[in-house]
Design a protein around this motif. Sequence first.
Motif, PDB file in Angstrom:
ATOM      1  N   LYS A  91       0.832  -1.208   0.000  1.00 57.11           N
ATOM      2  CA  LYS A  91       0.000   0.000   0.000  1.00 57.11           C
ATOM      3  C   LYS A  91       0.867   1.260   0.000  1.00 57.11           C
ATOM      4  O   LYS A  91       0.595   2.214  -0.723  1.00 57.11           O
ATOM      5  CB  LYS A  91      -0.936   0.001   1.211  1.00 57.11           C
ATOM      6  CG  LYS A  91      -1.950   1.133   1.195  1.00 57.11           C
ATOM      7  CD  LYS A  91      -2.911   1.027   2.353  1.00 57.11           C
ATOM      8  CE  LYS A  91      -4.007   0.075   1.932  1.00 57.11           C
ATOM      9  NZ  LYS A  91      -5.178   0.138   2.790  1.00 57.11           N
ATOM     10  N   ALA A  92       1.933   1.241   0.793  1.00 55.01           N
ATOM     11  CA  ALA A  92       2.848   2.389   0.834  1.00 55.01           C
ATOM     12  C   ALA A  92       3.487   2.611  -0.533  1.00 55.01           C
ATOM     13  O   ALA A  92       3.553   3.744  -1.027  1.00 55.01           O
ATOM     14  CB  ALA A  92       3.924   2.176   1.899  1.00 55.01           C
ATOM     15  N   MET A  93       3.966   1.547  -1.159  1.00 54.97           N
ATOM     16  CA  MET A  93       4.610   1.664  -2.471  1.00 54.97           C
ATOM     17  C   MET A  93       3.607   2.073  -3.544  1.00 54.97           C
ATOM     18  O   MET A  93       3.949   2.778  -4.486  1.00 54.97           O
ATOM     19  CB  MET A  93       5.291   0.356  -2.871  1.00 54.97           C
ATOM     20  CG  MET A  93       6.472  -0.023  -1.981  1.00 54.97           C
ATOM     21  SD  MET A  93       7.791   1.228  -1.944  1.00 54.97           S
ATOM     22  CE  MET A  93       7.404   2.125  -0.438  1.00 54.97           C
ATOM     23  N   GLY A  94       2.352   1.670  -3.382  1.00 53.32           N
ATOM     24  CA  GLY A  94       1.309   2.047  -4.328  1.00 53.32           C
ATOM     25  C   GLY A  94       1.013   3.533  -4.319  1.00 53.32           C
ATOM     26  O   GLY A  94       0.458   4.074  -5.275  1.00 53.32           O
ATOM     27  N   GLY A  95       1.382   4.217  -3.245  1.00 52.75           N
ATOM     28  CA  GLY A  95       1.190   5.654  -3.152  1.00 52.75           C
ATOM     29  C   GLY A  95       2.259   6.450  -3.874  1.00 52.75           C
ATOM     30  O   GLY A  95       2.185   7.670  -3.966  1.00 52.75           O
ATOM     31  N   PHE A  96       3.262   5.745  -4.414  1.00 50.88           N
ATOM     32  CA  PHE A  96       4.322   6.400  -5.166  1.00 50.88           C
ATOM     33  C   PHE A  96       3.960   6.318  -6.647  1.00 50.88           C
ATOM     34  O   PHE A  96       3.922   5.231  -7.222  1.00 50.88           O
ATOM     35  CB  PHE A  96       5.673   5.712  -4.907  1.00 50.88           C
ATOM     36  CG  PHE A  96       6.829   6.358  -5.619  1.00 50.88           C
ATOM     37  CD1 PHE A  96       7.309   7.586  -5.207  1.00 50.88           C
ATOM     38  CD2 PHE A  96       7.423   5.730  -6.702  1.00 50.88           C
ATOM     39  CE1 PHE A  96       8.371   8.187  -5.864  1.00 50.88           C
ATOM     40  CE2 PHE A  96       8.492   6.313  -7.360  1.00 50.88           C
ATOM     41  CZ  PHE A  96       8.966   7.551  -6.936  1.00 50.88           C
ATOM     42  N   ALA A 114       8.931  -0.437 -12.328  1.00 52.46           N
ATOM     43  CA  ALA A 114      10.197  -0.180 -11.628  1.00 52.46           C
ATOM     44  C   ALA A 114      11.280   0.055 -12.673  1.00 52.46           C
ATOM     45  O   ALA A 114      11.986  -0.856 -13.106  1.00 52.46           O
ATOM     46  CB  ALA A 114      10.560  -1.345 -10.719  1.00 52.46           C
ATOM     47  N   PHE A 115      11.378   1.300 -13.108  1.00 45.76           N
ATOM     48  CA  PHE A 115      12.314   1.723 -14.149  1.00 45.76           C
ATOM     49  C   PHE A 115      12.867   3.082 -13.762  1.00 45.76           C
ATOM     50  O   PHE A 115      12.149   3.916 -13.223  1.00 45.76           O
ATOM     51  CB  PHE A 115      11.598   1.810 -15.498  1.00 45.76           C
ATOM     52  CG  PHE A 115      12.374   2.555 -16.545  1.00 45.76           C
ATOM     53  CD1 PHE A 115      13.490   1.983 -17.130  1.00 45.76           C
ATOM     54  CD2 PHE A 115      12.003   3.832 -16.927  1.00 45.76           C
ATOM     55  CE1 PHE A 115      14.217   2.675 -18.094  1.00 45.76           C
ATOM     56  CE2 PHE A 115      12.720   4.526 -17.887  1.00 45.76           C
ATOM     57  CZ  PHE A 115      13.828   3.943 -18.473  1.00 45.76           C
ATOM     58  N   VAL A 162       0.669   7.191 -16.188  1.00 47.95           N
ATOM     59  CA  VAL A 162       1.118   7.199 -14.797  1.00 47.95           C
ATOM     60  C   VAL A 162       0.189   6.319 -13.964  1.00 47.95           C
ATOM     61  O   VAL A 162      -1.038   6.395 -14.105  1.00 47.95           O
ATOM     62  CB  VAL A 162       1.140   8.637 -14.226  1.00 47.95           C
ATOM     63  CG1 VAL A 162       1.555   8.641 -12.767  1.00 47.95           C
ATOM     64  CG2 VAL A 162       2.078   9.521 -15.054  1.00 47.95           C
ATOM     65  N   TYR A 163       0.777   5.499 -13.104  1.00 46.32           N
ATOM     66  CA  TYR A 163       0.033   4.543 -12.281  1.00 46.32           C
ATOM     67  C   TYR A 163       0.263   4.857 -10.807  1.00 46.32           C
ATOM     68  O   TYR A 163       1.406   5.022 -10.369  1.00 46.32           O
ATOM     69  CB  TYR A 163       0.546   3.136 -12.595  1.00 46.32           C
ATOM     70  CG  TYR A 163      -0.259   2.018 -12.010  1.00 46.32           C
ATOM     71  CD1 TYR A 163      -1.472   1.635 -12.569  1.00 46.32           C
ATOM     72  CD2 TYR A 163       0.202   1.299 -10.904  1.00 46.32           C
ATOM     73  CE1 TYR A 163      -2.204   0.577 -12.057  1.00 46.32           C
ATOM     74  CE2 TYR A 163      -0.525   0.243 -10.381  1.00 46.32           C
ATOM     75  CZ  TYR A 163      -1.719  -0.109 -10.959  1.00 46.32           C
ATOM     76  OH  TYR A 163      -2.442  -1.152 -10.447  1.00 46.32           O
ATOM     77  N   VAL A 164      -0.825   4.960 -10.045  1.00 46.74           N
ATOM     78  CA  VAL A 164      -0.721   5.207  -8.610  1.00 46.74           C
ATOM     79  C   VAL A 164      -1.966   4.652  -7.922  1.00 46.74           C
ATOM     80  O   VAL A 164      -3.072   4.733  -8.460  1.00 46.74           O
ATOM     81  CB  VAL A 164      -0.521   6.714  -8.293  1.00 46.74           C
ATOM     82  CG1 VAL A 164      -1.733   7.538  -8.691  1.00 46.74           C
ATOM     83  CG2 VAL A 164      -0.168   6.943  -6.832  1.00 46.74           C
TER      84      VAL A 164
END
Length: 164
Positions: free
Chosen positions: A17-22, A44-45, A155-157
């Motif tokens: 969830k934390a990483m999804g907020g990036f 992850a690029f 963009v994905y978030v």
Amino acid sequence: MGAALASEVPDTTLFRKAMGGFAAGVTVVTTALDGRLSGTTVSAFSSLSMDPPLVLACLKRGSRTLSAVREAGVFCVNILAADQGELAYAFAKSGCDERFALAALEPGASAAPVLAGCVAAVECELHAAHDGGDHEILVGRVVSVRIDESKPPLVYVRGQFLKS
């Protein structure tokens, strides 16, 4: 402001969830081996170095595309445009062989397929590969770059694409 969640020992769900907020750009990493095209969606690029020009892309262990990149020694990072969400989903599916039919291919500097309509295409020679837990970190030496500045990036978030 919403309630904050905390965990002393990293909890997989909380970490995800934390990483999804990036917010992350969306790419498709492609390669070709013995005439067979391979590709997978990768968020992850990142650029790594300007001199020499290096990028990194993280591919899941066990991925057919990862195996093909390691053997072929070349790959292309296709940075998707905002209108290419369906392409991102198609390349995210395992074993979806018709996904290359969803986009026109353009000739490139290497044997790796370049997807038409992208914001940018970064063609690379495999420079190094490193352990990254359940992923492998591929470092590519950039051999060619093409861009289309007229298009906004995809963009994905938080589990969805941002609307432009």
